[in-house]
Design an enzyme around this catalytic site. Structure first.
Site, PDB file in Angstrom:
ATOM      1  N   LEU A  66       0.820  -1.301  -0.040  1.00  0.00           N
ATOM      2  CA  LEU A  66       0.078  -0.030   0.126  1.00  0.00           C
ATOM      3  C   LEU A  66       0.905   1.288   0.136  1.00  0.00           C
ATOM      4  CD1 LEU A  66      -2.846  -0.946   2.721  1.00  0.00           C
ATOM      5  CD2 LEU A  66      -3.059  -1.267   0.215  1.00  0.00           C
ATOM      6  N   GLY A 104       7.486   3.609   3.583  1.00  0.00           N
ATOM      7  CA  GLY A 104       7.965   4.650   4.609  1.00  0.00           C
ATOM      8  C   GLY A 104       9.439   4.535   4.845  1.00  0.00           C
ATOM      9  N   GLY A 155      10.113   0.950   6.565  1.00  0.00           N
ATOM     10  CA  GLY A 155       9.657  -0.138   5.899  1.00  0.00           C
ATOM     11  C   GLY A 155       8.209  -0.169   5.080  1.00  0.00           C
ATOM     12  N   LYS A 158       2.154  -3.102   8.754  1.00  0.00           N
ATOM     13  CA  LYS A 158       3.371  -2.374   8.782  1.00  0.00           C
ATOM     14  C   LYS A 158       4.622  -3.203   8.957  1.00  0.00           C
ATOM     15  CE  LYS A 158       5.358   1.935   9.776  1.00  0.00           C
ATOM     16  NZ  LYS A 158       5.393   3.433  10.781  1.00  0.00           N
ATOM     17  N   ASP A 190       5.257  14.676  13.070  1.00  0.00           N
ATOM     18  CA  ASP A 190       5.419  14.640  11.301  1.00  0.00           C
ATOM     19  C   ASP A 190       4.127  14.624  10.977  1.00  0.00           C
ATOM     20  OD1 ASP A 190       6.625  14.023   9.079  1.00  0.00           O
ATOM     21  OD2 ASP A 190       6.672  11.852   9.438  1.00  0.00           O
TER      22      ASP A 190
END
Length: 778
Positions: A502, A505, A508, A525, A620
């Protein structure tokens, strides 16, 4: 014909009253230039000629405020307050009538109370109507307190279109409260609670749909009326005449409880004091005021007494002993069951029937055969906090609940999710059995454990030290959070060998997965960096969101720990990221959808800053980390860089983290950072949302538009907002308001950025947005 004559007579009275509200000055009662007042030493106040009103310093708590009061009864009745929402000043303050204006001096600061923008005042006077006025050398009126009401209008005073009364916070605190009575430009007189809804709980009343309608309190008869000055036939009398006794004072006040009341103050020749009598109340039953008790609380009334009570399983947010009615609401006093794959452990909860009526909108409604099925569906739904069953339909509700009141009879059956009373008994039994088993085990095997411990330490201390250290750290996390655990093979199978990626980052990739034969979908993730960095990322996300639960945060469902493998399992956000929606699609979302997304993000950040046990700085915030679910609800994700504060901590030292273009200036100044860095990042994202472009965009026809944050302020200052957006799809007023909020958020100086609570209220239109300065100091 008689009715028309009566109407004309009423109009004549209120017209004469309004014209005489500012009487000619009394030379014997005139306040000349150079006069001063002091909080402690005389003079502390200026009085009207009849001594019925006083203007000056009055003690409030440990300080002093400048007020107008009706004197003669105790400490007097406050009818006007200067800067009611600012702290009281000390006993060293002074009030000086100099240089043609009235100024308050405290410390090295000067605040102007009364002046005229182009003329200098030569004299001042407190009239017998309670109106404080300034005059020029020709006795022409320059300024009057009647044009700036707080929570009260007096006899002869007019509430003009666009003006409003704002209730006080409590009987003893004159700060702005929650209730407003506004004479709208549309011609409507309405009352509403500002932090709950734009719906009115009293009104509307009007005599015409023009911007000239006025509310006036007659200073001779005590009549409250709505008038249209340009048409003498347009009059609506709200209260009947009280008396025609000269010397009476009439006062209409919006109380701290939201009720609008009319009072008479009459002089008693025996006691030489004024007596106060309530003549009229707008609301007979305070429980009719929507949201009077605040969040998750309901109103009850009996024998003219009103009270607020929490729904089962909730406590009042704070104790306000000075209030007869708690208007701030209630919060949960229990923790619900654990949620796994969207289902809650129903054994931890109890659905309590309540005789409460509500007008909140359900988030889900479906056909149900009976009320037991309705109770069960809510008990197992992680998002459900209350339910009603009526007409074979089950409606589910999320917190907070706002429009509640007690009802003796209703066709609907209401249920509130509350703690299961059997839990305490079960916990005691389990605790006793656990203690007994642990004690028996300790006695039986203590010698074996001690012997094995020495062997274990000798054999494995050197060879397995790093592994043991890693397991010790992660064990602490496992105990700290209650989440679903998965094996690596389970997640590999669910993601079909991690095939469908999908996104990717810094630490990973994220893969799509499914359980229950494709009935439930997740996002997995997979941290692929070296062990040290992957472990740091894993621990940061677990600590940041392991205990959080909010509809605008991506929910963490579980995790996997196997050797060096670290995986996190989240709810799947089927509509991708905000960055894809804004920057990659051919069609942009419409204005209302963009505003709703901005509100969702703001609520999520507010929860991180103020709704958790300890504040969390996300560090972030950017469109790539804002994901959209199937209902296009925006949720904040990716907490790998988040920073946790101690409960009493506001700033922290940490290395720079985040994404260029969204990082606040203080990151580069090597100074402690606070939650204001998230406010800055949100401001940049807000600009990108409303303008549908990236903050940094090259190869533009206008070179100075390359950096959106600077270009937006230039367009705002030059009043050229059409360069930022097309007015065909955007409401101009709403766009300007949201743009000002964004410009406040991206101020270089953190202290100038509003906290997220205020930012959210400004976005919702509940708080006026002041004109922002230039964001950059350069």
């Amino acid at each position: 014909m008689a009715s028309l004559t009566a109407v004309f007579w009423i109009f004549f009275l209120v017209t004469v009253t309004s014209e005489t509200a500012v009487a000619q000055p009394d030379d014997l009662n005139m306040i000349p230039l150079g006069s001063s007042l002091f909080p402690v030493t005389q003079p502390t106040a200026w009085y009207s000629r009849s001594k019925r009103f006083a203007f000056g310093f009055f003690q409030t708590g440990e300080g002093y405020k400048v007020e107008i009061r009706i004197v003669g009864s105790g400490n007097g009745i406050t009818v006007w307050t200067f800067n009611r929402d600012e702290p009281a000043v000390s006993s060293n303050a002074t009030l000086d009538f100099v240089n043609g204006k009235l100024q308050l001096k405290h410390g090295n600061q000067y605040q102007t109370i009364a002046d005229h923008p182009s003329k200098s005042a030569l004299s001042a006077c407190l009239l017998d109507s309670g109106n404080f006025v300034l005059y020029d050398e020709n006795h022409a009126l320059l300024w009057q307190s009647f044009e700036f009401p707080t929570d009260t209008i007096l006899g002869g005073q007019i509430l003009y279109s666009g003006k409003e009364l704002i209730s006080s916070l409590s009987q003893d605190d004159q700060s702005s409260g929650l209730f407003h009575l506004k004479m709208e430009y549309s011609g409507n007189l309405v009352a509403y609670r500002v932090d709950v809804t734009s719906e009115t709980y009293w009104g509307p009343f009007n005599v015409s749909y023009s911007n000239n309608s006025q509310l006036i309190l007659d200073n001779f008869t005590g009549t409250l009326s709505l008038i249209e000055p340009s048409d003498s036939s347009l009059v609506q009398v709200l209260t009947s005449a009280i008396s025609r006794i000269r010397g009476n004072i009439y006062r209409a006040t919006l109380g701290y409880d939201g009720n609008f009341r009319l009072y008479t103050h009459s002089f008693d020749a025996v006691t030489l004091q004024f007596k106060m009598r309530t003549e009229w109340e707008a609301i007979d039953d305070l429980c009719d005021i929507k949201g009077i008790c605040g969040f998750n609380s309901y109103c009850t009334s009996k024998d003219m007494e009103w009270n607020c009570s929490c729904i089962p399983g909730f406590n009042f947010i704070r104790d306000l002993s000075s209030l007869s009615i708690n208007i701030y609401g209630c919060e949960k006093n229990f923790t619900g069951g654990m949620c796994i794959n969207g289902k809650e452990d129903a054994a931890r909860n109890s659905m309590t029937p309540v005789s409460i009526l509500g007008e909140d909108r359900p988030y889900f409604q479906e056909y149900q055969g009976n009320q037991d099925d309705c109770m069960k569906s809510c008990s197992e739904d992680c998002d459900c906090d209350a339910a009603t069953y009526s007409d074979l339909h089950c409606s589910r509700y999320r917190l907070p609940l706002m429009y509640l009141r007690n009802a003796t009879f209703t066709l609907s059956i209401a249920f509130i999710k509350s703690p299961n009373p059997q839990n305490d008994h079960l916990k005691k039994e389990v605790s006793w059995l656990t203690f007994f088993a642990m004690s028996l085990s300790f006695v039986t095997y203590s010698s074996v454990v001690l012997a094995c411990f020495g062997i274990f330490m000798f054999k494995f201390h050197v060879l397995k030290y790093k592994k043991l250290l890693l397991q010790t750290r992660t064990t602490g996390l496992i105990k700290e959070f209650t989440l679903q655990t998965y094996t690596y093979n389970e997640l590999k199978k669910a993601t079909k060998g991690f095939r469908q990626e999908l996104g990717k980052g810094a630490f990973g990739a994220v893969h799509r997965g499914s359980f229950d034969k494709g009935k439930s979908f997740v996002a997995v993730k997979r941290l692929e960096k070296v062990v040290e960095e992957g472990e740091r990322e894993f621990r940061a996300e677990m600590r940041a969101i392991g205990r959080t639960r909010h509809r605008n945060l991506v929910q963490l469902l579980g995790y996997c720990i196997e050797g060096p493998k670290r995986l996190l399992v989240y709810e799947l956000m089927v509509n991708g990221s905000l960055a894809d929606l804004l920057f990659k699609g051919r069609l942009h979302p419409n204005w209302n959808d963009r505003v709703q997304i901005a509100l969702d993000i703001a609520r999520g950040i507010l929860y991180l800053h103020e709704g958790c046990e300890a504040p969390i700085i996300h560090c972030d915030i950017k469109p790539q980390n804002i994901l959209l679910d199937q209902f296009w609800t925006a949720k904040i994700s990716d907490f790998g860089l988040a920073k946790l504060l101690m409960p009493d901590q506001t700033r922290t030292d940490t290395g720079a983290r985040g994404t260029r273009g969204y990082m606040a200036p203080e990151w580069n100044k090597n100074i402690p950072i606070s939650v204001k860095v998230d406010v800055y990042s949100f401001g940049i994202v807000l600009l990108e949302i409303i303008c549908c472009r990236r903050n940094l965009q090259v190869n533009l026809a206008i070179p100075e538009a390359t950096l959106l944050s600077g270009w937006a302020y230039q367009c705002f200052a030059a009043k050229e907002l059409d360069k930022l957006v097309s007015w065909e799809e955007v409401d101009k007023t709403a766009f300007e308001r949201v743009l000002k909020v964004a410009l406040w958020c991206i101020q270089d100086e953190p202290a100038l950025r509003f906290p997220m609570k205020i930012v959210l209220r400004m976005l919702e239109g509940l708080v006026d947005v002041p004109i922002p300065p230039c964001p950059s100091d350069e």
